[in-house]
Scaffold this motif. Sequence first.
Motif, PDB file in Angstrom:
ATOM      1  N   LEU A 294      29.743 -24.949 -34.670  1.00  0.00           N
ATOM      2  CA  LEU A 294      29.649 -24.981 -33.223  1.00  0.00           C
ATOM      3  C   LEU A 294      28.304 -24.390 -32.806  1.00  0.00           C
ATOM      4  N   TYR A 295      27.564 -25.143 -31.984  1.00  0.00           N
ATOM      5  CA  TYR A 295      26.277 -24.668 -31.467  1.00  0.00           C
ATOM      6  C   TYR A 295      26.198 -24.996 -29.982  1.00  0.00           C
ATOM      7  N   GLY A 296      25.730 -24.040 -29.183  1.00  0.00           N
ATOM      8  CA  GLY A 296      25.588 -24.282 -27.753  1.00  0.00           C
ATOM      9  C   GLY A 296      24.374 -23.576 -27.197  1.00  0.00           C
ATOM     10  N   TRP A 297      23.815 -24.180 -26.141  1.00  0.00           N
ATOM     11  CA  TRP A 297      22.702 -23.574 -25.409  1.00  0.00           C
ATOM     12  C   TRP A 297      22.796 -24.048 -23.977  1.00  0.00           C
ATOM     13  N   SER A 298      22.533 -23.141 -23.033  1.00  0.00           N
ATOM     14  CA  SER A 298      22.522 -23.521 -21.628  1.00  0.00           C
ATOM     15  C   SER A 298      21.660 -22.562 -20.823  1.00  0.00           C
ATOM     16  N   GLN A 299      21.101 -23.108 -19.770  1.00  0.00           N
ATOM     17  CA  GLN A 299      20.503 -22.241 -18.761  1.00  0.00           C
ATOM     18  C   GLN A 299      21.661 -21.569 -18.036  1.00  0.00           C
ATOM     19  N   ILE A 300      21.407 -20.383 -17.489  1.00  0.00           N
ATOM     20  CA  ILE A 300      22.471 -19.672 -16.774  1.00  0.00           C
ATOM     21  C   ILE A 300      21.832 -18.748 -15.750  1.00  0.00           C
ATOM     22  N   THR A 301      22.439 -18.694 -14.562  1.00  0.00           N
ATOM     23  CA  THR A 301      21.941 -17.784 -13.535  1.00  0.00           C
ATOM     24  C   THR A 301      22.392 -16.369 -13.866  1.00  0.00           C
ATOM     25  N   SER A 302      21.758 -15.401 -13.254  1.00  0.00           N
ATOM     26  CA  SER A 302      22.152 -14.011 -13.525  1.00  0.00           C
ATOM     27  C   SER A 302      23.566 -13.736 -13.028  1.00  0.00           C
ATOM     28  N   ASP A 303      23.971 -14.344 -11.901  1.00  0.00           N
ATOM     29  CA  ASP A 303      25.340 -14.154 -11.398  1.00  0.00           C
ATOM     30  C   ASP A 303      26.358 -14.754 -12.364  1.00  0.00           C
ATOM     31  N   ASP A 304      26.075 -15.971 -12.839  1.00  0.00           N
ATOM     32  CA  ASP A 304      26.992 -16.602 -13.797  1.00  0.00           C
ATOM     33  C   ASP A 304      27.033 -15.831 -15.120  1.00  0.00           C
ATOM     34  N   ALA A 305      25.883 -15.316 -15.551  1.00  0.00           N
ATOM     35  CA  ALA A 305      25.845 -14.527 -16.790  1.00  0.00           C
ATOM     36  C   ALA A 305      26.704 -13.278 -16.641  1.00  0.00           C
ATOM     37  N   SER A 306      26.615 -12.630 -15.486  1.00  0.00           N
ATOM     38  CA  SER A 306      27.412 -11.428 -15.234  1.00  0.00           C
ATOM     39  C   SER A 306      28.906 -11.750 -15.254  1.00  0.00           C
ATOM     40  N   SER A 307      29.292 -12.868 -14.606  1.00  0.00           N
ATOM     41  CA  SER A 307      30.705 -13.274 -14.592  1.00  0.00           C
ATOM     42  C   SER A 307      31.186 -13.616 -15.997  1.00  0.00           C
ATOM     43  N   ALA A 308      30.371 -14.358 -16.745  1.00  0.00           N
ATOM     44  CA  ALA A 308      30.744 -14.757 -18.103  1.00  0.00           C
ATOM     45  C   ALA A 308      30.889 -13.546 -19.009  1.00  0.00           C
ATOM     46  N   GLN A 309      29.959 -12.609 -18.902  1.00  0.00           N
ATOM     47  CA  GLN A 309      30.012 -11.415 -19.737  1.00  0.00           C
ATOM     48  C   GLN A 309      31.237 -10.553 -19.393  1.00  0.00           C
ATOM     49  N   SER A 310      31.562 -10.461 -18.121  1.00  0.00           N
ATOM     50  CA  SER A 310      32.760  -9.713 -17.718  1.00  0.00           C
ATOM     51  C   SER A 310      34.010 -10.354 -18.301  1.00  0.00           C
ATOM     52  N   ALA A 311      34.066 -11.688 -18.266  1.00  0.00           N
ATOM     53  CA  ALA A 311      35.226 -12.389 -18.822  1.00  0.00           C
ATOM     54  C   ALA A 311      35.334 -12.158 -20.326  1.00  0.00           C
ATOM     55  N   LEU A 312      34.207 -12.152 -21.018  1.00  0.00           N
ATOM     56  CA  LEU A 312      34.227 -11.912 -22.466  1.00  0.00           C
ATOM     57  C   LEU A 312      34.723 -10.498 -22.771  1.00  0.00           C
ATOM     58  N   LEU A 313      34.227  -9.515 -22.032  1.00  0.00           N
ATOM     59  CA  LEU A 313      34.679  -8.128 -22.246  1.00  0.00           C
ATOM     60  C   LEU A 313      36.176  -7.997 -21.987  1.00  0.00           C
ATOM     61  N   GLU A 314      36.658  -8.630 -20.907  1.00  0.00           N
ATOM     62  CA  GLU A 314      38.090  -8.583 -20.589  1.00  0.00           C
ATOM     63  C   GLU A 314      38.917  -9.267 -21.677  1.00  0.00           C
ATOM     64  N   GLY A 315      38.326 -10.226 -22.381  1.00  0.00           N
ATOM     65  CA  GLY A 315      39.019 -10.937 -23.443  1.00  0.00           C
ATOM     66  C   GLY A 315      38.938 -10.244 -24.790  1.00  0.00           C
ATOM     67  N   GLY A 316      38.344  -9.051 -24.830  1.00  0.00           N
ATOM     68  CA  GLY A 316      38.294  -8.284 -26.068  1.00  0.00           C
ATOM     69  C   GLY A 316      37.049  -8.522 -26.925  1.00  0.00           C
ATOM     70  N   TRP A 317      36.079  -9.250 -26.388  1.00  0.00           N
ATOM     71  CA  TRP A 317      34.840  -9.470 -27.130  1.00  0.00           C
ATOM     72  C   TRP A 317      34.018  -8.187 -27.131  1.00  0.00           C
ATOM     73  N   ARG A 318      33.221  -8.011 -28.161  1.00  0.00           N
ATOM     74  CA  ARG A 318      32.420  -6.791 -28.317  1.00  0.00           C
ATOM     75  C   ARG A 318      30.989  -7.046 -27.869  1.00  0.00           C
TER      76      ARG A 318
END
Length: 189
Positions: free
Chosen positions: A113-137
């Motif tokens: 699996l390989y992925g790349w995308s542009q991302i806004t700072s707001d979307d990056a913040s939301s995505a990172q919060s979701a990952l932390l809530e999901g138990g990601w380190r």
Amino acid sequence: MTTRTLSAVIGGLLVVACLTSCAAPAEPLETPPAASTAPTSGNGVEPPVTPTPTAPAAEISCESMISTGTVEALTGAGWTAKPKDFVVGDVELTEGLLCFWADYSVGSDHGQLYGWSQITSDDASSAQSALLEGGWRREDGPEGTYFTEDPRYSMGTDDDGYGMTYLFGDGWVKLADTKQGLVLIEWTG
């Protein structure tokens, strides 16, 4: 094969090579630019020419995202890529691409699996919060901020124990099956 036969074959190949190199090109050659009609300064020197804009960079694809050697190795093994939706938490990343490489001729969950995308700072913040809530380190590094899944729940890990990993940089995000796999993603947008 006798020496005489070998000489005849080599001679024939040389004739074909010579004829091929002397043949007219398949496409017309570009003509040199016409002499400039731009005014010259009093000393006979022409003003600098404004460069012609270049064509836009190629669009991201499953093949252009990762290194050429990786594409060759995967296709050589009979694998092909299929694009997938690139979503992190509730953030849909439409400015990039997520590809799953596998041998689709057999039923298996084995692939890359390989992925790349542009991302806004707001979307990056939301995505990172979701990952932390999901138990990601989370781990900060010189390249950016890494988020890796808990290795206890990973389908596979690299030599350093990292499973699926995101790397967030300035305006972009990468994803690979492992942290080491991120180095194979060469796309810069």
